[in-house]
Design a protein around this motif. Sequence first.
Motif, mmCIF file in Angstrom:
data_model
loop_
_atom_site.group_PDB
_atom_site.id
_atom_site.type_symbol
_atom_site.label_atom_id
_atom_site.label_comp_id
_atom_site.label_asym_id
_atom_site.label_seq_id
_atom_site.Cartn_x
_atom_site.Cartn_y
_atom_site.Cartn_z
ATOM 1 N N PHE A 1 0.831 -1.202 0.000
ATOM 2 C CA PHE A 1 0.000 0.000 0.000
ATOM 3 C C PHE A 1 0.872 1.262 0.000
ATOM 4 C CE2 PHE A 1 -3.435 -2.632 2.253
ATOM 5 C CZ PHE A 1 -4.044 -2.955 1.055
ATOM 6 N N VAL B 1 -3.132 8.888 4.651
ATOM 7 C CA VAL B 1 -3.291 7.430 4.601
ATOM 8 C C VAL B 1 -2.005 6.765 5.086
ATOM 9 C CG1 VAL B 1 -3.632 5.410 3.110
ATOM 10 C CG2 VAL B 1 -5.064 7.441 2.804
ATOM 11 N N GLN C 1 -9.934 -0.082 2.691
ATOM 12 C CA GLN C 1 -9.307 -0.131 1.370
ATOM 13 C C GLN C 1 -10.047 -1.149 0.537
ATOM 14 O OE1 GLN C 1 -7.469 -2.837 -0.131
ATOM 15 N NE2 GLN C 1 -6.976 -1.621 -1.931
ATOM 16 N N GLY D 1 -9.930 2.231 -3.686
ATOM 17 C CA GLY D 1 -9.118 3.204 -2.978
ATOM 18 C C GLY D 1 -9.251 3.086 -1.481
ATOM 19 N N PHE D 2 -8.885 4.166 -0.805
ATOM 20 C CA PHE D 2 -8.900 4.232 0.651
ATOM 21 C C PHE D 2 -9.992 5.196 1.103
ATOM 22 C CE2 PHE D 2 -4.601 2.963 -0.375
ATOM 23 C CZ PHE D 2 -4.293 2.031 0.603
ATOM 24 N N GLN E 1 -7.915 4.368 -6.341
ATOM 25 C CA GLN E 1 -6.957 3.409 -6.888
ATOM 26 C C GLN E 1 -7.513 2.764 -8.154
ATOM 27 O OE1 GLN E 1 -6.632 0.999 -3.236
ATOM 28 N NE2 GLN E 1 -4.433 1.331 -3.392
#
Length: 172
Positions: free
Chosen positions: A81, A97, A148, A153-154, A165
């Motif tokens: 990550f 993050v 996640q 994504g986060f 992402q």
Amino acid sequence: MGHFIRLLTPSKAIPSIAELQEALIDLGYDSVTFAVEETGEDDTDAWAFLRVYGDGGVPICDVTRDELGKGDIVAEELNDFRDELKDAKPKNAARWVKERLGEVKAIYALQILIAAPDEEDEEDEAAEANIPNVLLALFQGYLGGVIQGDGEGFSNEDGALVISQFAEDDQG
């Protein structure tokens, strides 16, 4: 292989199966059952793997709990990550993050086994397809942490996506 969503939590606490079952029943998911793989530790509530079943014994998702310092998987995932975040934008969100990743003590990975329902599917099937998200919200509410999702994504604790992402060709 399946789609994964993860809770990256700073907590080593383990929600008991009874707590999860009770919370799901309170939310109207009374047909959900679990198959449990215990950790072998003295704590009878400790578990490392759950298979979650819906109505009629249909597998919905697998939940794997991995703790930092017990094997290398958590450290490896955190490093992966961090690598992905090197070029992530906005930079302040990527930094936030990364700071959260430094606090992670355990990862709850949910592998989705049930297909998303079609518009024509019955209401019960749509509700069962939502169970992984409901479980993830229960875990996050109990333990705190960042979510996640593969290819997504986060998200922060308020559910806001802070880093996307998506595949490069999907970004336009």
